[in-house]
Motif scaffolding. Sequence first.
Motif, mmCIF file in Angstrom:
data_model
loop_
_atom_site.group_PDB
_atom_site.id
_atom_site.type_symbol
_atom_site.label_atom_id
_atom_site.label_comp_id
_atom_site.label_asym_id
_atom_site.label_seq_id
_atom_site.Cartn_x
_atom_site.Cartn_y
_atom_site.Cartn_z
ATOM 1 N N ARG A 28 0.807 -1.224 0.000
ATOM 2 C CA ARG A 28 0.000 0.000 0.000
ATOM 3 C C ARG A 28 0.833 1.265 0.000
ATOM 4 O O ARG A 28 0.360 2.322 -0.419
ATOM 5 N N THR A 29 2.070 1.187 0.495
ATOM 6 C CA THR A 29 2.873 2.385 0.724
ATOM 7 C C THR A 29 3.981 2.491 -0.321
ATOM 8 O O THR A 29 4.834 1.602 -0.432
ATOM 9 N N GLN A 30 3.963 3.570 -1.089
ATOM 10 C CA GLN A 30 4.933 3.734 -2.163
ATOM 11 C C GLN A 30 6.352 3.806 -1.628
ATOM 12 O O GLN A 30 7.281 3.283 -2.247
ATOM 13 N N LEU A 70 7.750 0.398 -1.258
ATOM 14 C CA LEU A 70 8.063 -0.192 -2.559
ATOM 15 C C LEU A 70 9.343 0.399 -3.140
ATOM 16 O O LEU A 70 10.161 -0.314 -3.719
ATOM 17 N N ASP A 71 9.513 1.701 -2.973
ATOM 18 C CA ASP A 71 10.730 2.349 -3.474
ATOM 19 C C ASP A 71 11.970 1.801 -2.757
ATOM 20 O O ASP A 71 13.007 1.545 -3.388
ATOM 21 N N GLY A 79 7.626 -2.648 -8.131
ATOM 22 C CA GLY A 79 6.551 -2.385 -7.187
ATOM 23 C C GLY A 79 5.221 -2.074 -7.860
ATOM 24 O O GLY A 79 5.176 -1.419 -8.901
ATOM 25 N N ARG A 103 1.737 -0.456 -6.367
ATOM 26 C CA ARG A 103 1.051 0.109 -5.207
ATOM 27 C C ARG A 103 -0.437 -0.209 -5.302
ATOM 28 O O ARG A 103 -1.088 0.134 -6.291
#
Length: 243
Positions: free
Chosen positions: A39-41, A44-45, A55, A57
């Motif tokens: 859920r959280t960018q 993922l980054d 990733g 999102r």
Amino acid sequence: MTADFAGKTVIVTGAGKGIGRACAQIMAARGASVIAMARTQGDLDALAADCGAVGIRVDLADNAAARAAMKAAGTADFLVNCAGTNVLESVLDMTEEGYEAVMGINLRAALICAQEFARARVAAGRGGAIVNVTSIAGHRGFEGHMAYAASKAGLEGATRVMAKELGPHGIRVNAVAPTVTMTELAAAAWSEPAKKDPMMVRHPLGRFAEVDDIARTIALLLSDDAPVVTGAVLPIDGGFLAV
């Protein structure tokens, strides 16, 4: 680590933190291309920088978004259903909102992701493997875990159905049921001796699990070292369920 998964692609849901992040890292280290869903960018980054994961999102509580994310991921070789949440509510205090939040992520989203993964694999005429992450809470009654226990026990039942129906297509489906696992949140929650000690004494190995313990076992179940293991629910619990 060996390159057991060179040329393979794995989708990991809930990859931003905890067990999911450890799965993404271990699978990447063993040669897999990783598609990470979270859920959280920012998570993922960080994962992309750490292990090269691609990733996506997505809030898996949104059914349509979950299906769209799986379609965007394409035809992968493996799926790890690791996304999960909990709302601590007792039998008498359970709310509809808490129930929907827990069941929506822990069970419904996992079934949607597995369905879309399987559809893509069957259409491609290739096998694959799924691992669903459940919990010892689906086997023992823990106070305040009403909806959580139901979601995890439900996912284990669904795992057996998936194994039965997808086996003829060469797709293996298993589940792992971890004990208390030392994510950052769990480490804080279980730091108090009054809470930790009575639980720890029920673990013959004398410790809780680390995220890498769970991720390495998941990698084993996905690998060619478990070629006829399907429909199994494997406790990763330090012996908790044995005593």
